[in-house]
Design a protein around this motif. Structure first.
Motif, short mmCIF file in Angstrom:
data_model
loop_
_atom_site.label_atom_id
_atom_site.label_comp_id
_atom_site.label_asym_id
_atom_site.label_seq_id
_atom_site.Cartn_x
_atom_site.Cartn_y
_atom_site.Cartn_z
N LEU A 101 0.81 -1.23 0.00
CA LEU A 101 0.00 0.00 0.00
C LEU A 101 0.84 1.28 0.00
O LEU A 101 0.43 2.28 -0.61
N PRO A 102 2.03 1.29 0.66
CA PRO A 102 2.81 2.53 0.57
C PRO A 102 3.06 2.91 -0.88
O PRO A 102 3.10 4.09 -1.22
N LYS A 103 3.23 1.92 -1.76
CA LYS A 103 3.51 2.21 -3.17
C LYS A 103 2.23 2.55 -3.95
O LYS A 103 2.25 3.37 -4.85
N PHE A 104 1.10 1.92 -3.59
CA PHE A 104 -0.07 1.98 -4.47
C PHE A 104 -1.25 2.82 -3.97
O PHE A 104 -2.19 3.06 -4.74
N ALA A 105 -1.26 3.20 -2.69
CA ALA A 105 -2.49 3.78 -2.14
C ALA A 105 -3.03 4.95 -2.96
O ALA A 105 -4.22 4.99 -3.30
N ASP A 106 -2.15 5.91 -3.30
CA ASP A 106 -2.61 7.09 -4.05
C ASP A 106 -3.20 6.70 -5.40
O ASP A 106 -4.28 7.16 -5.78
N ALA A 107 -2.47 5.83 -6.12
CA ALA A 107 -2.92 5.44 -7.46
C ALA A 107 -4.24 4.67 -7.39
O ALA A 107 -5.11 4.83 -8.26
N LEU A 108 -4.41 3.86 -6.36
CA LEU A 108 -5.66 3.10 -6.21
C LEU A 108 -6.84 4.06 -6.00
O LEU A 108 -7.92 3.88 -6.57
N LYS A 109 -6.60 5.06 -5.17
CA LYS A 109 -7.67 6.05 -4.91
C LYS A 109 -8.04 6.76 -6.20
O LYS A 109 -9.22 6.90 -6.54
N LYS A 110 -7.01 7.19 -6.93
CA LYS A 110 -7.27 7.92 -8.19
C LYS A 110 -7.98 7.04 -9.21
O LYS A 110 -8.79 7.51 -10.00
N ALA A 111 -7.68 5.74 -9.20
CA ALA A 111 -8.30 4.82 -10.18
C ALA A 111 -9.77 4.57 -9.86
O ALA A 111 -10.51 4.08 -10.70
#
Ligand code: SAM
Ligand code: SF4
Length: 333
Positions: A101-111
C-alpha cells in the motif's frame, strides 16, 4: 434483472481473486514452502474479466471485491479498477495484506477504488512474523497510514485470532483500531484448504466477546451494518470511546441466510460458495466462443447454472479434516 440463486437470494456482490500468489505465508492460509503457483497463462486476462463483469453490471451488481492471494501483486490493478468503474460499478473494494500500500495507495484512490480491508493479526513484530512469516510489520503499518493519507476512510482490519499465538492481543487490536479510526473485525478461523492451524487453535468468537466484556462494555448493534457477513457490536471502556467491532463467524454462527455473493477464482472458476468446491469453468467456456456477444451469452448462462446449484448454506465443520481442498489464497478469501 438482478441475479438470484436457488434460495431466491439476490446476488449483488462479486468477489474476484486476481492471483493465487502472495508475498506472505500466513499460517491459516498457506504452507511456508513448496508452493506451486498457477501458471500465468491460466489466469484470466483483464479483457476476460472486463467482459465477465459487463454481464454482471447488466444484472445490478453493486459491489466488486478484489482479493487473492495478494491482489496488489497483480500488475496493472489500477487499470482494471478503472475498467470496472467505466462499466458502472460504483463500489470497488480491495482486501490486502497492506505490504504494497505505501507504493499503491494514491494510485488506487485515483483509479476509483472505494474501500480497503487489511489483514491485521498482530501489533507485535515477533507475533506478526510467526503468523505471516513476514518480518515487516512496520511496512504494513506504513501501508495503513498511506491508505488513510490517500483519503480512504473506514478501513477495515481483519484479525484471525489463534490460541497461544495472538490471543493476548485482542484488547490491543481493539485499542489500535479505535485510535486510528479503523473498523476491526474478528474472523473465525475457517477449515479451508491445507492451512496449518486447526481445531483447538481456533478461538471461537464467543470467547473473544467474553474476554472483551470482562474488559469493558460490549453491546450488540441492533441494525445490520455493511453488505457482508459481519455482525457488529459496540465496545467501550474507560480508555476507549465507543467503537464498532465486527465478528465474522462461519462456524459458531452461520451467516448464509443473507448470502449475496459469488466468486471468481484466478483461473476463471465460477464458485457459488466459498465452502463448496464445485466450480463452473468460465475461462474454458468463454475461450471456446468467437464473438463477444457469444462469450457474454455463455457467461450469463453459466452464472444462472451456478446459482441454480448454490446450496442454502455451507456445511463447515471441524469434524472432518478439511471442508474444501482448495486453499483460501487460490479461491480468494
Ligand atoms: N492477501 C490478502 C489479505 O490477506 O488480506 C487477501 C487474500 S486473504 C486469503 C483474505 C482474507 O482471508 C484475509 O483477511 C485472511 O485473514 C483470511 N483468511 C485466510 N485464510 C483463512 C482461514 N483459514 N480462515 C479464516 N480466514 C482466513
Ligand atoms: Fe497471503 Fe492473505 Fe493468505 Fe496471508 S491471508 S498468505 S496475506 S493471501
Amino acid at each position: 434483472m438482478t441475479f438470484r440463486d436457488a434460495s431466491d437470494r439476490e446476488i449483488t456482490y462479486l468477489r474476484i481473486s486476481l492471483t493465487d500468489r502472495c508475498n506472505f505465508r500466513c499460517v491459516y492460509c498457506m504452507p511456508d514452502e513448496n508452493m506451486e503457483w498457477i501458471p500465468r497463462d491460466e489466469i484470466l486476462t483483464f479483457e476476460e474479466l472486463e467482459l465477465i463483469v459487463s454481464v454482471f453490471a447488466k444484472h445490478n451488481l453493486k459491489r466488486i471485491r478484489l482479493t487473492g492471494g495478494e491482489p496488489l501483486l497483480r500488475k496493472g490493478i489500477c487499470d482494471l479498477i478503472r475498467r470496472f468503474r467505466n462499466l458502472g460499478i460504483d463500489e470497488i473494494a480491495l482486501t490486502t495484506n497492506a505490504f504494497l500500500l505505501p507504493k499503491f495507495a494514491d494510485a488506487l484512490k485515483k483509479a476509483g477504488l472505494t474501500h480497503i480491508n487489511v489483514s491485521f493479526d498482530s501489533l507485535e513484530p515477533d507475533t506478526f512474523k510467526k503468523i505471516s512469516r513476514n518480518q515487516k510489520l512496520d511496512r504494513v503499518l506504513d501501508g495503513l497510514q498511506s491508505a488513510q493519507d490517500a483519503g480512504f476512510e473506514n478501513i477495515k482490519l481483519n484479525s484471525v485470532i489463534i490460541r497461544g499465538i495472538n490471543d493476548h492481543e485482542i484488547l490491543n487490536l481493539v485499542t489500535f483500531a479505535a485510535e486510528r479510526k479503523h473498523i476491526l473485525r474478528f474472523i473465525e478461523f475457517m477449515p479451508i484448504g491445507l492451512g496449518t492451524v486447526w481445531g483447538d487453535t481456533s478461538v471461537p468468537l464467543g470467547e473473544i466477546r467474553q474476554k472483551l466484556s470482562e474488559q469493558g462494555n460490549l453491546v450488540p448493534e441492533k441494525k445490520k451494518m455493511g453488505m457482508g457477513p459481519a455482525r457488529y457490536w459496540t465496545f467501550s471502556s474507560n480508555s476507549i470511546s465507543p467503537t464498532p467491532i465486527g465478528f465474522i463467524s462461519a462456524l459458531s454462527s452461520c451467516f448464509c441466510d443473507d448470502c449475496n455473493r459469488i466468486r471468481i477464482t484466478p483461473t476463471g472458476g465460477l464458485r457459488a460458495c466459498l465452502a463448496d468446491d464445485r466450480e463452473e469453468d468460465l475461462a474454458t467456456l468463454i475461450r471456446a466462443e468467437k464473438t463477444d456477444a457469444d462469450k457474454k451469452r455463455v457467461v450469463e448462462e453459466t452464472v444462472h447454472r451456478a446459482l441454480a446449484a448454490k446450496k442454502p448454506s455451507h456445511d463447515f465443520t471441524f469434524d472432518e479434516e478439511v471442508n474444501t481442498l482448495k486453499r483460501m489464497h487460490a479461491i480468494g478469501g
